[in-house]
Motif scaffolding. Structure first.
Motif, PDB file in Angstrom:
ATOM      1  N   ARG A  79      -9.574   3.660   9.252  1.00 34.33           N
ATOM      2  CA  ARG A  79     -10.595   2.920  10.010  1.00 34.33           C
ATOM      3  C   ARG A  79     -10.534   2.020  10.935  1.00 34.33           C
ATOM      4  O   ARG A  79     -11.591   1.653  11.478  1.00 34.33           O
ATOM      5  N   GLU A  80      -9.663   0.864  11.339  1.00 32.76           N
ATOM      6  CA  GLU A  80      -9.549   0.234  11.319  1.00 32.76           C
ATOM      7  C   GLU A  80      -9.609   0.465  13.421  1.00 32.76           C
ATOM      8  O   GLU A  80     -10.647  -0.440  13.988  1.00 32.76           O
ATOM      9  N   ALA A  81      -9.095   1.192  13.185  1.00 31.48           N
ATOM     10  CA  ALA A  81      -9.443   2.280  15.134  1.00 31.48           C
ATOM     11  C   ALA A  81     -10.369   2.848  15.208  1.00 31.48           C
ATOM     12  O   ALA A  81     -10.849   2.442  16.208  1.00 31.48           O
ATOM     13  N   LEU A  82     -11.208   2.936  13.499  1.00 31.53           N
ATOM     14  CA  LEU A  82     -13.359   3.449  14.246  1.00 31.53           C
ATOM     15  C   LEU A  82     -13.835   2.369  14.361  1.00 31.53           C
ATOM     16  O   LEU A  82     -14.225   2.211  15.119  1.00 31.53           O
ATOM     17  N   GLN A  83     -13.645   0.850  14.467  1.00 28.30           N
ATOM     18  CA  GLN A  83     -13.914  -0.294  14.002  1.00 28.30           C
ATOM     19  C   GLN A  83     -14.264  -0.739  15.379  1.00 28.30           C
ATOM     20  O   GLN A  83     -14.973  -0.853  15.810  1.00 28.30           O
ATOM     21  N   ARG A  84     -12.938  -0.581  15.944  1.00 28.53           N
ATOM     22  CA  ARG A  84     -12.983  -1.304  17.357  1.00 28.53           C
ATOM     23  C   ARG A  84     -13.333  -0.186  18.157  1.00 28.53           C
ATOM     24  O   ARG A  84     -13.588  -0.671  19.265  1.00 28.53           O
ATOM     25  N   ARG A  85     -14.196   1.187  17.939  1.00 26.55           N
ATOM     26  CA  ARG A  85     -14.147   1.989  18.927  1.00 26.55           C
ATOM     27  C   ARG A  85     -16.128   2.082  18.621  1.00 26.55           C
ATOM     28  O   ARG A  85     -16.255   2.792  19.023  1.00 26.55           O
ATOM     29  N   GLY A  86     -16.188   1.102  18.048  1.00 27.35           N
ATOM     30  CA  GLY A  86     -17.600   1.356  17.584  1.00 27.35           C
ATOM     31  C   GLY A  86     -18.297   1.596  16.065  1.00 27.35           C
ATOM     32  O   GLY A  86     -19.774   1.845  16.120  1.00 27.35           O
ATOM     33  N   ARG A  87     -17.219   2.668  15.488  1.00 27.22           N
ATOM     34  CA  ARG A  87     -17.241   3.961  14.631  1.00 27.22           C
ATOM     35  C   ARG A  87     -17.569   2.916  13.126  1.00 27.22           C
ATOM     36  O   ARG A  87     -16.708   2.967  12.772  1.00 27.22           O
ATOM     37  N   VAL A  88     -18.416   2.273  12.932  1.00 31.96           N
ATOM     38  CA  VAL A  88     -18.414   2.375  11.171  1.00 31.96           C
ATOM     39  C   VAL A  88     -19.135   3.087  10.098  1.00 31.96           C
ATOM     40  O   VAL A  88     -19.695   3.579   9.880  1.00 31.96           O
ATOM     41  N   ILE A  89     -17.883   3.359   9.611  1.00 32.53           N
ATOM     42  CA  ILE A  89     -18.443   3.931   7.992  1.00 32.53           C
ATOM     43  C   ILE A  89     -18.621   3.085   6.804  1.00 32.53           C
ATOM     44  O   ILE A  89     -17.799   2.250   6.190  1.00 32.53           O
ATOM     45  N   PRO A  90     -19.361   3.907   6.366  1.00 28.73           N
ATOM     46  CA  PRO A  90     -19.853   2.827   5.209  1.00 28.73           C
ATOM     47  C   PRO A  90     -19.023   3.073   4.140  1.00 28.73           C
ATOM     48  O   PRO A  90     -18.428   4.076   3.288  1.00 28.73           O
TER      49      PRO A  90
ATOM     50  N   ARG B 210       0.733  -0.764   0.018  1.00 27.35           N
ATOM     51  CA  ARG B 210       0.069   0.307  -0.542  1.00 27.35           C
ATOM     52  C   ARG B 210       0.808   1.445  -0.042  1.00 27.35           C
ATOM     53  O   ARG B 210       2.031   1.269   0.404  1.00 27.35           O
ATOM     54  N   SER B 211       0.150   2.544  -0.373  1.00 30.31           N
ATOM     55  CA  SER B 211       0.949   3.753  -0.433  1.00 30.31           C
ATOM     56  C   SER B 211       0.974   4.009   1.540  1.00 30.31           C
ATOM     57  O   SER B 211      -0.335   3.386   1.899  1.00 30.31           O
ATOM     58  N   ALA B 212       1.668   4.958   1.625  1.00 28.36           N
ATOM     59  CA  ALA B 212       1.341   4.997   3.227  1.00 28.36           C
ATOM     60  C   ALA B 212       0.544   6.110   3.344  1.00 28.36           C
ATOM     61  O   ALA B 212      -0.551   5.952   4.548  1.00 28.36           O
ATOM     62  N   ASN B 213       0.063   6.526   2.713  1.00 27.94           N
ATOM     63  CA  ASN B 213      -1.616   7.402   3.152  1.00 27.94           C
ATOM     64  C   ASN B 213      -3.094   6.583   2.633  1.00 27.94           C
ATOM     65  O   ASN B 213      -3.287   7.025   3.903  1.00 27.94           O
ATOM     66  N   ALA B 214      -2.797   5.489   1.696  1.00 27.23           N
ATOM     67  CA  ALA B 214      -3.880   4.402   1.938  1.00 27.23           C
ATOM     68  C   ALA B 214      -3.084   3.874   3.511  1.00 27.23           C
ATOM     69  O   ALA B 214      -4.773   2.843   4.323  1.00 27.23           O
ATOM     70  N   GLN B 215      -2.649   3.354   4.383  1.00 28.10           N
ATOM     71  CA  GLN B 215      -2.129   2.618   5.027  1.00 28.10           C
ATOM     72  C   GLN B 215      -2.867   3.087   6.574  1.00 28.10           C
ATOM     73  O   GLN B 215      -2.878   3.232   7.398  1.00 28.10           O
ATOM     74  N   VAL B 216      -2.582   4.374   6.912  1.00 28.88           N
ATOM     75  CA  VAL B 216      -2.618   5.240   7.331  1.00 28.88           C
ATOM     76  C   VAL B 216      -4.156   5.779   7.209  1.00 28.88           C
ATOM     77  O   VAL B 216      -4.523   5.248   8.465  1.00 28.88           O
ATOM     78  N   GLU B 217      -4.925   5.229   6.459  1.00 35.00           N
ATOM     79  CA  GLU B 217      -6.629   5.311   6.221  1.00 35.00           C
ATOM     80  C   GLU B 217      -6.912   4.135   6.437  1.00 35.00           C
ATOM     81  O   GLU B 217      -7.745   3.722   7.440  1.00 35.00           O
ATOM     82  N   MET B 218      -6.508   2.915   6.573  1.00 32.79           N
ATOM     83  CA  MET B 218      -6.942   1.871   6.609  1.00 32.79           C
ATOM     84  C   MET B 218      -6.462   1.618   8.618  1.00 32.79           C
ATOM     85  O   MET B 218      -7.548   1.052   8.839  1.00 32.79           O
ATOM     86  N   LEU B 219      -5.576   2.430   8.782  1.00 38.30           N
ATOM     87  CA  LEU B 219      -5.598   2.452  10.171  1.00 38.30           C
ATOM     88  C   LEU B 219      -6.384   2.990  10.599  1.00 38.30           C
ATOM     89  O   LEU B 219      -6.710   2.438  12.268  1.00 38.30           O
TER      90      LEU B 219
END
Length: 67
Positions: A41-52, A30-39
């Motif tokens: 999103r994972e953090a938001l999911q762990r906190r119960g925040r789902v991004i459609p 991945r690009s570093a930018n895509a990696q940051v976005e993925m990380l």
């Protein structure tokens, strides 16, 4: 080139953290930018925040399920 529809922002980050993000991104092809976005999103999911995903919502982020 930046992706259309993406928010641009400046990020101040510890160089050691950025270096680790770049290493992880390279390992995962991945690009570093895509990696940051993925990380993020994972953090938001762990906190119960789902991004459609883009196909699941309108441009304003409103959930279209049930309409």
């Amino acid at each position: 080139m930046a992706s259309p529809g993406k928010k641009h922002f400046a990020l101040r980050i510890d160089p050691r953290v950025w270096a680790e993000i770049e290493r992880l991104a390279a390992q995962e092809l991945r690009s570093a930018n895509a990696q940051v976005e993925m990380l993020l999103r994972e953090a938001l999911q762990r906190r119960g925040r789902v991004i459609p995903s883009a196909g699941d919502a309108t441009d304003n982020g409103e959930d279209t399920a049930g309409r």
